[in-house]
Design a protein around this motif. Structure first.
Motif, PDB file in Angstrom:
ATOM      1  N   ARG A  74       0.833  -1.221   0.000  1.00  0.00           N
ATOM      2  CA  ARG A  74       0.000   0.000   0.000  1.00  0.00           C
ATOM      3  C   ARG A  74       0.855   1.254   0.000  1.00  0.00           C
ATOM      4  O   ARG A  74       0.464   2.279  -0.549  1.00  0.00           O
ATOM      5  CB  ARG A  74      -0.925  -0.010   1.215  1.00  0.00           C
ATOM      6  CG  ARG A  74      -1.905  -1.166   1.191  1.00  0.00           C
ATOM      7  CD  ARG A  74      -2.754  -1.266   2.446  1.00  0.00           C
ATOM      8  NE  ARG A  74      -3.317  -2.611   2.527  1.00  0.00           N
ATOM      9  CZ  ARG A  74      -2.867  -3.569   3.342  1.00  0.00           C
ATOM     10  NH1 ARG A  74      -1.886  -3.328   4.189  1.00  0.00           N
ATOM     11  NH2 ARG A  74      -3.421  -4.771   3.324  1.00  0.00           N
ATOM     12  N   ARG A 105       2.803 -12.792   2.363  1.00  0.00           N
ATOM     13  CA  ARG A 105       1.563 -12.226   1.822  1.00  0.00           C
ATOM     14  C   ARG A 105       1.855 -11.403   0.570  1.00  0.00           C
ATOM     15  O   ARG A 105       1.039 -11.351  -0.355  1.00  0.00           O
ATOM     16  CB  ARG A 105       0.879 -11.375   2.894  1.00  0.00           C
ATOM     17  CG  ARG A 105       0.161 -12.256   3.925  1.00  0.00           C
ATOM     18  CD  ARG A 105      -0.478 -11.432   5.006  1.00  0.00           C
ATOM     19  NE  ARG A 105       0.538 -10.751   5.780  1.00  0.00           N
ATOM     20  CZ  ARG A 105       0.541  -9.446   6.043  1.00  0.00           C
ATOM     21  NH1 ARG A 105      -0.438  -8.683   5.630  1.00  0.00           N
ATOM     22  NH2 ARG A 105       1.507  -8.901   6.744  1.00  0.00           N
ATOM     23  N   SER A 106       3.029 -10.792   0.522  1.00  0.00           N
ATOM     24  CA  SER A 106       3.393 -10.008  -0.660  1.00  0.00           C
ATOM     25  C   SER A 106       3.470 -10.896  -1.905  1.00  0.00           C
ATOM     26  O   SER A 106       2.977 -10.529  -2.987  1.00  0.00           O
ATOM     27  CB  SER A 106       4.735  -9.325  -0.441  1.00  0.00           C
ATOM     28  OG  SER A 106       4.718  -8.580   0.744  1.00  0.00           O
ATOM     29  N   THR A 130      10.299 -10.951  -2.132  1.00  0.00           N
ATOM     30  CA  THR A 130       9.582 -12.178  -2.506  1.00  0.00           C
ATOM     31  C   THR A 130       8.485 -11.899  -3.544  1.00  0.00           C
ATOM     32  O   THR A 130       8.141 -12.778  -4.322  1.00  0.00           O
ATOM     33  CB  THR A 130       8.938 -12.844  -1.276  1.00  0.00           C
ATOM     34  OG1 THR A 130       8.046 -11.916  -0.649  1.00  0.00           O
ATOM     35  CG2 THR A 130       9.997 -13.315  -0.281  1.00  0.00           C
ATOM     36  N   PHE A 156      18.114  -6.220   3.095  1.00  0.00           N
ATOM     37  CA  PHE A 156      19.340  -7.013   3.121  1.00  0.00           C
ATOM     38  C   PHE A 156      19.096  -8.470   2.740  1.00  0.00           C
ATOM     39  O   PHE A 156      20.035  -9.217   2.510  1.00  0.00           O
ATOM     40  CB  PHE A 156      19.975  -6.930   4.509  1.00  0.00           C
ATOM     41  CG  PHE A 156      20.420  -5.544   4.866  1.00  0.00           C
ATOM     42  CD1 PHE A 156      21.479  -4.950   4.181  1.00  0.00           C
ATOM     43  CD2 PHE A 156      19.770  -4.811   5.829  1.00  0.00           C
ATOM     44  CE1 PHE A 156      21.890  -3.658   4.476  1.00  0.00           C
ATOM     45  CE2 PHE A 156      20.174  -3.525   6.140  1.00  0.00           C
ATOM     46  CZ  PHE A 156      21.237  -2.941   5.466  1.00  0.00           C
TER      47      PHE A 156
HETATM   48  C1  LIG Z   1      10.754  -8.974   5.084  1.00  0.00           C
HETATM   49  C2  LIG Z   1       9.913  -7.764   4.926  1.00  0.00           C
HETATM   50  C3  LIG Z   1      10.559  -6.515   4.839  1.00  0.00           C
HETATM   51  N1  LIG Z   1       9.979  -5.298   4.996  1.00  0.00           N
HETATM   52  C4  LIG Z   1      10.918  -4.284   4.867  1.00  0.00           C
HETATM   53  C5  LIG Z   1      10.689  -2.907   5.136  1.00  0.00           C
HETATM   54  C6  LIG Z   1       9.515  -2.272   5.439  1.00  0.00           C
HETATM   55  N2  LIG Z   1       8.303  -2.900   5.497  1.00  0.00           N
HETATM   56  C7  LIG Z   1       7.365  -2.129   6.047  1.00  0.00           C
HETATM   57  C8  LIG Z   1       5.988  -2.538   6.100  1.00  0.00           C
HETATM   58  C9  LIG Z   1       4.992  -1.697   6.851  1.00  0.00           C
HETATM   59  C10 LIG Z   1       5.488  -3.711   5.456  1.00  0.00           C
HETATM   60  N3  LIG Z   1       6.287  -4.708   5.002  1.00  0.00           N
HETATM   61  C11 LIG Z   1       5.540  -5.923   4.582  1.00  0.00           C
HETATM   62  C12 LIG Z   1       5.530  -5.962   3.059  1.00  0.00           C
HETATM   63  C13 LIG Z   1       6.337  -7.158   5.159  1.00  0.00           C
HETATM   64  N4  LIG Z   1       7.772  -6.868   5.073  1.00  0.00           N
HETATM   65  C14 LIG Z   1       8.549  -7.862   4.916  1.00  0.00           C
HETATM   66  C15 LIG Z   1       7.680  -9.129   4.811  1.00  0.00           C
HETATM   67  C16 LIG Z   1       7.730  -9.826   6.187  1.00  0.00           C
HETATM   68  C17 LIG Z   1       8.099 -10.133   3.750  1.00  0.00           C
HETATM   69  C18 LIG Z   1       8.379  -9.495   2.383  1.00  0.00           C
HETATM   70  C19 LIG Z   1       9.520 -10.138   1.633  1.00  0.00           C
HETATM   71  O1  LIG Z   1      10.511 -10.574   2.244  1.00  0.00           O
HETATM   72  O2  LIG Z   1       9.453 -10.174   0.404  1.00  0.00           O
HETATM   73  C20 LIG Z   1       6.268  -8.523   4.500  1.00  0.00           C
HETATM   74  C21 LIG Z   1       5.074  -9.345   4.999  1.00  0.00           C
HETATM   75  C22 LIG Z   1       4.540 -10.323   3.953  1.00  0.00           C
HETATM   76  O3  LIG Z   1       3.988 -11.359   4.373  1.00  0.00           O
HETATM   77  O4  LIG Z   1       4.630 -10.072   2.744  1.00  0.00           O
HETATM   78  C23 LIG Z   1       4.109  -5.641   5.232  1.00  0.00           C
HETATM   79  C24 LIG Z   1       2.995  -6.278   4.433  1.00  0.00           C
HETATM   80  C25 LIG Z   1       4.081  -6.114   6.689  1.00  0.00           C
HETATM   81  C26 LIG Z   1       2.704  -5.892   7.369  1.00  0.00           C
HETATM   82  O5  LIG Z   1       2.302  -4.761   7.633  1.00  0.00           O
HETATM   83  O6  LIG Z   1       2.042  -6.865   7.644  1.00  0.00           O
HETATM   84  C27 LIG Z   1       4.029  -4.056   5.270  1.00  0.00           C
HETATM   85  C28 LIG Z   1       3.439  -3.433   3.986  1.00  0.00           C
HETATM   86  C29 LIG Z   1       2.338  -2.436   4.317  1.00  0.00           C
HETATM   87  C30 LIG Z   1       1.792  -1.797   3.044  1.00  0.00           C
HETATM   88  O7  LIG Z   1       0.891  -2.356   2.420  1.00  0.00           O
HETATM   89  O8  LIG Z   1       2.242  -0.704   2.652  1.00  0.00           O
HETATM   90  C31 LIG Z   1       8.086  -0.892   6.627  1.00  0.00           C
HETATM   91  C32 LIG Z   1       7.314   0.422   6.604  1.00  0.00           C
HETATM   92  C33 LIG Z   1       8.461  -1.306   8.046  1.00  0.00           C
HETATM   93  C34 LIG Z   1       9.144  -0.238   8.875  1.00  0.00           C
HETATM   94  O9  LIG Z   1      10.260   0.151   8.532  1.00  0.00           O
HETATM   95  O10 LIG Z   1       8.546   0.214   9.848  1.00  0.00           O
HETATM   96  C35 LIG Z   1       9.381  -0.838   5.752  1.00  0.00           C
HETATM   97  C36 LIG Z   1       9.189   0.010   4.467  1.00  0.00           C
HETATM   98  C37 LIG Z   1      10.382   0.040   3.514  1.00  0.00           C
HETATM   99  C38 LIG Z   1      10.032   0.694   2.170  1.00  0.00           C
HETATM  100  O11 LIG Z   1      10.529   1.806   1.881  1.00  0.00           O
HETATM  101  O12 LIG Z   1       9.315   0.112   1.347  1.00  0.00           O
HETATM  102  C39 LIG Z   1      12.219  -4.780   4.311  1.00  0.00           C
HETATM  103  C40 LIG Z   1      13.445  -4.148   4.955  1.00  0.00           C
HETATM  104  C41 LIG Z   1      12.144  -4.409   2.873  1.00  0.00           C
HETATM  105  C42 LIG Z   1      12.154  -6.323   4.549  1.00  0.00           C
HETATM  106  C43 LIG Z   1      12.667  -7.167   3.318  1.00  0.00           C
HETATM  107  C44 LIG Z   1      14.142  -7.430   3.191  1.00  0.00           C
HETATM  108  C45 LIG Z   1      14.963  -7.565   4.429  1.00  0.00           C
HETATM  109  O13 LIG Z   1      16.175  -7.290   4.362  1.00  0.00           O
HETATM  110  O14 LIG Z   1      14.500  -7.945   5.471  1.00  0.00           O
END
Ligand SMILES: C/C1=C2N=C(/C=C3N=C(/C(C)=C4\N[C@@](C)([C@@H]5N=C1[C@](C)(CCC(=O)O)[C@H]5CC(=O)O)[C@@](C)(CC(=O)O)[C@@H]4CCC(=O)O)[C@@](C)(CC(=O)O)[C@@H]\3CCC(=O)O)C(C)(C)[C@@H]/2CCC(=O)O
Length: 203
Positions: A74, A105-106, A130, A156
């Motif tokens: 989002r 979920r992504s 992912t 990372f």
């Molecule tokens: C591993 C994940 C990572 N997320 C990062 C950074 C940020 N994520 C934010 C938020 C609010 C969300 N991230 C999700 C997409 C969530 N993040 C993940 C997952 C666990 C797995 C994704 C993957 O590895 O491919 C993922 C959950 C999932 O099941 O897909 C989110 C859906 C989590 C949630 O709220 O339930 C959510 C997305 C919300 C939306 O719809 O917008 C951050 C804002 C968190 C924060 O910093 O407070 C931030 C935003 C970064 C940006 O600029 O986009 C990482 C660092 C990208 C990390 C993946 C890689 C790593 O090194 O770990």
């Protein structure tokens, strides 16, 4: 698209162009790189973005023709205000699909979105590595033909590898070279394409 540019943004572009040289880029690539540098206030992004001019043109044409635009999260969609966007995470059944198929979920969102929009959509992946990996798997299987993938997940774990795989895939794409990326970068790249007006660039 014609839009009203706030004087602060105009001044920001003026300062940005005094700090970095964008002349080496082709027009749409320049628009994307400039918008990313403007978004981050960091000229080092000029060496980070990898884009193909023909792919950008194909993506822009698709967007202007009304092709679906789908983001992973989002946050990326929130940054794109000039047109309708669908978010993978918001497709019905994402949580169940993620649980039953052991996906994030992504990634599950991408799978469901691709089933609905297998051809001609523009995809913008700003957060989840992912999600990008799942798009590549679907394309490899012949289940997805994107007009453009803006593949700029951050982090990372998996971000660098997924973006390198995107470049190797030969799909029409924009990516970044390192761990850097993010939802704001994905939105900036899409906005650059939406705002760009021939022949003078986006401003
Ligand atoms: C591993 C994940 C990572 N997320 C990062 C950074 C940020 N994520 C934010 C938020 C609010 C969300 N991230 C999700 C997409 C969530 N993040 C993940 C997952 C666990 C797995 C994704 C993957 O590895 O491919 C993922 C959950 C999932 O099941 O897909 C989110 C859906 C989590 C949630 O709220 O339930 C959510 C997305 C919300 C939306 O719809 O917008 C951050 C804002 C968190 C924060 O910093 O407070 C931030 C935003 C970064 C940006 O600029 O986009 C990482 C660092 C990208 C990390 C993946 C890689 C790593 O090194 O770990």
């Amino acid at each position: 698209m014609r839009r009203t540019v706030h004087p602060i943004e105009t001044e920001s572009y003026r300062i940005m162009r005094s700090r970095a040289d964008f002349d080496r880029f082709e027009p749409l690539t320049r628009a994307v790189v400039e918008r990313v540098v403007h978004t981050t206030a960091d000229p080092s992004w000029t060496g980070e973005v990898v884009a193909d001019e023909a792919a950008l043109r194909q993506g822009r044409d698709a967007l202007l023709a009304g092709a679906p635009l789908i983001t992973d999260v989002r946050m990326a969609a929130s940054g794109i205000t000039a047109r309708e966007v669908r978010v993978g995470l918001d497709f019905p059944g994402v949580a169940d699909a993620a649980a039953s198929e052991e996906l994030t979920r992504s990634a599950a969102g991408m799978r469901l979105a691709a089933a609905e929009h297998p051809r001609g959509a523009v995809w913008a992946i700003g957060n989840a590595p992912t999600a990008l990996t799942e798009l590549l798997r679907l394309a490899e299987n012949g289940e997805l033909e994107p007009a453009l993938i803006v593949g700029v997940p951050v982090g990372f774990v998996g971000a660098v590898d997924s973006k390198a795989a995107l470049r190797r895939s030969g799909l029409p794409a924009v990516s970044t070279l390192t761990e850097r990326g993010g939802a704001a970068i994905a939105a900036a790249a899409i906005n650059a394409l939406l705002y760009w007006a021939e022949p003078g660039g986006n401003r």
